[in-house]
Write a protein that holds these residues in place. Sequence first.
Motif, mmCIF file in Angstrom:
data_model
loop_
_atom_site.group_PDB
_atom_site.id
_atom_site.type_symbol
_atom_site.label_atom_id
_atom_site.label_comp_id
_atom_site.label_asym_id
_atom_site.label_seq_id
_atom_site.Cartn_x
_atom_site.Cartn_y
_atom_site.Cartn_z
ATOM 1 N N ALA A 81 6.360 -1.778 17.946
ATOM 2 C CA ALA A 81 5.279 -2.766 17.977
ATOM 3 C C ALA A 81 5.472 -3.812 16.886
ATOM 4 C CB ALA A 81 3.933 -2.056 17.816
ATOM 5 N N ASP A 127 6.893 4.248 17.989
ATOM 6 C CA ASP A 127 5.974 3.316 18.652
ATOM 7 C C ASP A 127 5.542 2.227 17.673
ATOM 8 O OD1 ASP A 127 5.903 4.733 21.104
ATOM 9 O OD2 ASP A 127 4.351 6.069 20.350
ATOM 10 N N LEU A 128 5.201 2.644 16.462
ATOM 11 C CA LEU A 128 4.772 1.702 15.438
ATOM 12 C C LEU A 128 5.874 0.692 15.112
ATOM 13 C CD1 LEU A 128 2.915 0.686 13.152
ATOM 14 C CD2 LEU A 128 3.793 2.555 11.738
ATOM 15 N N PHE A 178 -0.975 -2.742 16.352
ATOM 16 C CA PHE A 178 -0.771 -1.338 16.706
ATOM 17 C C PHE A 178 -1.994 -0.502 16.371
ATOM 18 C CE2 PHE A 178 0.670 2.993 15.622
ATOM 19 C CZ PHE A 178 1.362 3.336 16.771
#
Length: 225
Positions: A181, A177-178, A188
């Motif tokens: 982003a 996810d990081l 984030f």
Amino acid sequence: MGRARYVLFDFDGPICRLFAGHKAERVAADLVDWLAGQGLRGLLSATERASLDPHVVLRAVDRGHPGSDLVAELEERLTQEESRAAASARPTAWADPLIRTWSAVGVRLAVTTNNSPRVVREYLEGRGLTDCFAPHVYGRTRELRLLKPDPHCLIRALNAMGAAPSAALMIGDTPSDLLAARKAGVPFLGYARNDHKRQVLSEAGADLVVDSLEGVLRLVGTTNR
């Protein structure tokens, strides 16, 4: 968070624990067993066969047979398992009121996930949250190379909402996810439900990680008074 006019939520983690009752480990093992039953056990390495993550199994098969009927069948089987899991998914503490509060003050919301968008919609409908997100649910497609950490689903959400990356915020609980982003240029916020997840996110370079969404909800409420 005070500047964010668009918020992109990962699904499994920040919104709910999808596999709280229907364990991901069992799903991964079932996918491996199904492949073995088709005589295709050799498509996976020993490490992949022992994986506790069904997405590892799915990605491994896709790398060798991208776009094949086999991958389509395996992806549909995973979607069905995620749908079963959604029935016993556990809402993340404070997620529902945070979602409703952000929606009520005019922040536009989207889900950007590696899970099936069909399953996300089922869950949101069951929680009465559909109107907070609709139609902005962007999840797994048959093009598995575009799963996070590729920023594809984030970029789809930003484009659909007409959002500048700097005006958005992503809430996620994994390094993928990081990374997604970062690639999309979106600030984030990490969510970690335990110390292990916090450590993993911190080691991946997350600047801010919270272990509860309660403080986020309080901040949103204060900012928008």
